[in-house]
Motif scaffolding. Structure first.
Motif, PDB file in Angstrom:
ATOM      1  N   GLY A 176       2.126  20.998   1.620  1.00  0.00           N
ATOM      2  CA  GLY A 176       1.699  20.430   0.593  1.00  0.00           C
ATOM      3  C   GLY A 176       0.943  19.123   0.412  1.00  0.00           C
ATOM      4  N   ARG A 177       0.032  19.294  -0.479  1.00  0.00           N
ATOM      5  CA  ARG A 177      -1.173  17.888  -0.408  1.00  0.00           C
ATOM      6  C   ARG A 177      -0.065  17.017  -0.856  1.00  0.00           C
ATOM      7  NH1 ARG A 177      -4.873  21.079  -4.528  1.00  0.00           N
ATOM      8  NH2 ARG A 177      -3.228  20.265  -6.011  1.00  0.00           N
ATOM      9  N   VAL A 178      -0.549  15.433  -0.705  1.00  0.00           N
ATOM     10  CA  VAL A 178       0.483  14.450  -1.072  1.00  0.00           C
ATOM     11  C   VAL A 178      -0.094  13.801  -1.918  1.00  0.00           C
ATOM     12  CG1 VAL A 178       1.521  12.472   0.104  1.00  0.00           C
ATOM     13  CG2 VAL A 178       1.050  14.393   1.402  1.00  0.00           C
ATOM     14  N   GLU A 179       1.033  13.034  -3.356  1.00  0.00           N
ATOM     15  CA  GLU A 179       0.233  12.046  -4.041  1.00  0.00           C
ATOM     16  C   GLU A 179       0.002  10.538  -2.891  1.00  0.00           C
ATOM     17  OE1 GLU A 179      -0.596  12.199  -7.102  1.00  0.00           O
ATOM     18  OE2 GLU A 179      -0.462  14.374  -7.132  1.00  0.00           O
ATOM     19  N   PRO A 180      -1.461  10.252  -2.828  1.00  0.00           N
ATOM     20  CA  PRO A 180      -1.486   8.983  -2.781  1.00  0.00           C
ATOM     21  C   PRO A 180      -0.816   7.687  -2.782  1.00  0.00           C
ATOM     22  CG  PRO A 180      -3.777   9.444  -2.963  1.00  0.00           C
ATOM     23  CD  PRO A 180      -2.308  10.817  -3.778  1.00  0.00           C
ATOM     24  N   VAL A 181      -0.163   7.673  -4.535  1.00  0.00           N
ATOM     25  CA  VAL A 181       0.561   7.057  -4.569  1.00  0.00           C
ATOM     26  C   VAL A 181       2.025   6.910  -4.279  1.00  0.00           C
ATOM     27  CG1 VAL A 181       1.565   5.096  -7.073  1.00  0.00           C
ATOM     28  CG2 VAL A 181      -0.862   5.922  -6.863  1.00  0.00           C
ATOM     29  N   ASP A 182       2.842   8.325  -3.984  1.00  0.00           N
ATOM     30  CA  ASP A 182       3.775   8.070  -3.506  1.00  0.00           C
ATOM     31  C   ASP A 182       4.080   7.847  -1.888  1.00  0.00           C
ATOM     32  OD1 ASP A 182       4.467   8.772  -5.874  1.00  0.00           O
ATOM     33  OD2 ASP A 182       4.128  10.390  -5.389  1.00  0.00           O
ATOM     34  N   LEU A 183       2.823   8.503  -1.024  1.00  0.00           N
ATOM     35  CA  LEU A 183       2.430   8.427   0.231  1.00  0.00           C
ATOM     36  C   LEU A 183       3.096   7.210   0.768  1.00  0.00           C
ATOM     37  CD1 LEU A 183       1.821   9.784   2.695  1.00  0.00           C
ATOM     38  CD2 LEU A 183      -0.209   9.216   2.557  1.00  0.00           C
ATOM     39  N   HIS A 184       1.512   5.651  -0.467  1.00  0.00           N
ATOM     40  CA  HIS A 184       1.241   4.280   0.539  1.00  0.00           C
ATOM     41  C   HIS A 184       2.860   4.204  -0.264  1.00  0.00           C
ATOM     42  CE1 HIS A 184      -2.729   4.770   2.005  1.00  0.00           C
ATOM     43  NE2 HIS A 184      -2.807   6.000  -0.026  1.00  0.00           N
ATOM     44  N   VAL A 188      -3.220  14.340   5.955  1.00  0.00           N
ATOM     45  CA  VAL A 188      -2.043  13.685   5.709  1.00  0.00           C
ATOM     46  C   VAL A 188      -3.432  14.014   3.689  1.00  0.00           C
ATOM     47  CG1 VAL A 188       0.080  12.379   4.502  1.00  0.00           C
ATOM     48  CG2 VAL A 188      -0.793  12.877   6.636  1.00  0.00           C
ATOM     49  N   GLU A 189      -4.276  12.998   3.940  1.00  0.00           N
ATOM     50  CA  GLU A 189      -4.205  12.632   2.467  1.00  0.00           C
ATOM     51  C   GLU A 189      -5.600  13.860   2.347  1.00  0.00           C
ATOM     52  OE1 GLU A 189      -4.088   8.953   0.794  1.00  0.00           O
ATOM     53  OE2 GLU A 189      -3.956   8.423   2.765  1.00  0.00           O
ATOM     54  N   GLY A 247       6.185   5.067   0.265  1.00  0.00           N
ATOM     55  CA  GLY A 247       6.562   5.341   1.473  1.00  0.00           C
ATOM     56  C   GLY A 247       6.400   4.741   2.687  1.00  0.00           C
ATOM     57  N   VAL A 248       5.301   4.894   2.830  1.00  0.00           N
ATOM     58  CA  VAL A 248       4.895   4.167   4.189  1.00  0.00           C
ATOM     59  C   VAL A 248       5.171   2.353   4.126  1.00  0.00           C
ATOM     60  CG1 VAL A 248       2.736   3.176   5.382  1.00  0.00           C
ATOM     61  CG2 VAL A 248       2.884   5.600   4.732  1.00  0.00           C
ATOM     62  N   LEU A 249       4.847   2.022   3.069  1.00  0.00           N
ATOM     63  CA  LEU A 249       5.119   0.101   2.695  1.00  0.00           C
ATOM     64  C   LEU A 249       6.859   0.330   2.723  1.00  0.00           C
ATOM     65  CD1 LEU A 249       4.681  -2.472   2.211  1.00  0.00           C
ATOM     66  CD2 LEU A 249       4.700  -1.716  -0.161  1.00  0.00           C
ATOM     67  N   ARG A 250       7.560   1.706   2.404  1.00  0.00           N
ATOM     68  CA  ARG A 250       9.263   1.127   2.568  1.00  0.00           C
ATOM     69  C   ARG A 250       9.544   1.559   4.124  1.00  0.00           C
ATOM     70  NH1 ARG A 250      12.593  -0.269  -0.714  1.00  0.00           N
ATOM     71  NH2 ARG A 250      14.924   0.414   0.341  1.00  0.00           N
ATOM     72  N   LEU A 251       8.680   2.237   4.737  1.00  0.00           N
ATOM     73  CA  LEU A 251       9.103   2.178   6.299  1.00  0.00           C
ATOM     74  C   LEU A 251       8.877   0.685   6.415  1.00  0.00           C
ATOM     75  CD1 LEU A 251       8.208   5.220   6.585  1.00  0.00           C
ATOM     76  CD2 LEU A 251      10.638   5.015   6.596  1.00  0.00           C
ATOM     77  N   GLU A 252       8.162  -0.103   6.822  1.00  0.00           N
ATOM     78  CA  GLU A 252       7.261  -0.494   7.182  1.00  0.00           C
ATOM     79  C   GLU A 252       8.278  -1.816   7.039  1.00  0.00           C
ATOM     80  OE1 GLU A 252       2.106   0.205   7.412  1.00  0.00           O
ATOM     81  OE2 GLU A 252       3.480  -0.615   5.411  1.00  0.00           O
ATOM     82  N   GLN A 253       8.926  -1.640   6.004  1.00  0.00           N
ATOM     83  CA  GLN A 253       9.807  -2.785   5.749  1.00  0.00           C
ATOM     84  C   GLN A 253      11.479  -2.429   6.291  1.00  0.00           C
ATOM     85  OE1 GLN A 253       9.617  -2.647   0.648  1.00  0.00           O
ATOM     86  NE2 GLN A 253       8.187  -3.895   0.580  1.00  0.00           N
ATOM     87  N   LEU A 254      11.282  -1.614   7.060  1.00  0.00           N
ATOM     88  CA  LEU A 254      12.576  -1.219   7.731  1.00  0.00           C
ATOM     89  C   LEU A 254      11.867  -2.016   8.575  1.00  0.00           C
ATOM     90  CD1 LEU A 254      14.002   1.844   6.122  1.00  0.00           C
ATOM     91  CD2 LEU A 254      14.760  -0.047   5.493  1.00  0.00           C
ATOM     92  N   GLY A 255      10.837  -2.379   8.834  1.00  0.00           N
ATOM     93  CA  GLY A 255      10.371  -2.957  10.488  1.00  0.00           C
ATOM     94  C   GLY A 255       9.937  -1.860  11.357  1.00  0.00           C
ATOM     95  N   PHE A 256       9.183  -0.689  10.910  1.00  0.00           N
ATOM     96  CA  PHE A 256       8.556  -0.027  11.884  1.00  0.00           C
ATOM     97  C   PHE A 256       6.763   0.412  11.510  1.00  0.00           C
ATOM     98  CE2 PHE A 256      12.626   1.985  10.662  1.00  0.00           C
ATOM     99  CZ  PHE A 256      12.927   2.052  11.627  1.00  0.00           C
ATOM    100  N   THR A 284       7.800  11.676  -1.277  1.00  0.00           N
ATOM    101  CA  THR A 284       9.059  12.435  -1.854  1.00  0.00           C
ATOM    102  C   THR A 284      10.082  11.347  -2.170  1.00  0.00           C
ATOM    103  OG1 THR A 284       9.949  14.122  -0.452  1.00  0.00           O
ATOM    104  CG2 THR A 284       7.781  14.705  -2.134  1.00  0.00           C
ATOM    105  N   GLN A 285      10.827  11.377  -1.059  1.00  0.00           N
ATOM    106  CA  GLN A 285      11.648  10.018  -1.060  1.00  0.00           C
ATOM    107  C   GLN A 285      12.463   8.487  -0.724  1.00  0.00           C
ATOM    108  OE1 GLN A 285      12.461  13.756   0.586  1.00  0.00           O
ATOM    109  NE2 GLN A 285      13.084  14.313  -1.347  1.00  0.00           N
ATOM    110  N   PHE A 286      11.450   8.132   0.280  1.00  0.00           N
ATOM    111  CA  PHE A 286      10.878   6.704   0.686  1.00  0.00           C
ATOM    112  C   PHE A 286       9.922   6.627  -0.934  1.00  0.00           C
ATOM    113  CE2 PHE A 286      12.460   7.737   4.910  1.00  0.00           C
ATOM    114  CZ  PHE A 286      13.800   6.312   5.053  1.00  0.00           C
ATOM    115  N   GLY A 287       8.945   7.265  -0.800  1.00  0.00           N
ATOM    116  CA  GLY A 287       7.852   6.356  -2.170  1.00  0.00           C
ATOM    117  C   GLY A 287       8.549   6.938  -3.490  1.00  0.00           C
TER     118      GLY A 287
END
Length: 159
Positions: free
Chosen positions: A27-35, A54-55, A37-46, A139-142
């Motif tokens: 399914g299509r991704v909500e850009p705000v939630d995606l960004h 994806v978009e 989630g990506v920020l969260r993974l980067e904050q975890l050090g990845f 959906t979860q990280f975002g």
């Protein structure tokens, strides 16, 4: 011998500094939630690489079937990408199976849930990979980030 008892391929653990690829197999991704989630993974050090599709949007999906499958194959082909996480689930995931080339996919961490379970089981049964049912990027990280999820994500994939 049943497929269930065949030896399984367990991917190398994930460590901070490693690169995670993000795909949208359905399914299509909500850009705000995606960004978020990506920020969260980067904050975890990845480091995070988001797939080209994806978009994108084609009807209710994140692009056309061959293009979403090409994104997934590309992520598996990149030696510097240690894990592939799904941005979200949704119907349309099963439509990718016919585009996956059994001889091309290199084993690595693959994680998702919901309709992505189709891909988790496909990789498990076809290639013998250990796959992971867990949080998705948008959906979860975002949308629902929390410390317990972060800790469990790091423990399971980094252990």
């Amino acid at each position: 011998m049943s497929d269930v008892w065949k030896p399984r391929i367990k991917p190398r653990r994930l460590s901070p500094g490693d690169t995670i690829g993000v795909v949208a197999p359905a399914g299509r991704v909500e850009p705000v939630d995606l960004h978020r989630g990506v920020l969260r993974l980067e904050q975890l050090g990845f480091k995070v690489i988001v797939g080209k599709q994806v978009e994108k949007s084609h009807r209710y999906l994140a692009g056309k079937d061959p293009d979403r499958a090409a994104d997934l194959r590309w992520m598996f082909d990149q030696s510097d990408i240690r894990a592939v996480l799904c941005a979200r689930g949704g119907s349309g995931t099963a439509r990718l199976l016919r585009f996956l080339d059994r001889d091309r996919l290199a084993p690595k961490i693959f994680l998702g849930c919901s309709d992505v379970t189709t891909l988790l089981l496909y990789l498990f049964r076809t290639y013998g990979w250990v796959t992971f049912h867990g949080p998705m990027v948008a959906t979860q990280f975002g949308k629902e980030p929390n410390r317990a999820m972060d800790e469990n994500f790091l423990k399971v994939l980094g252990g």
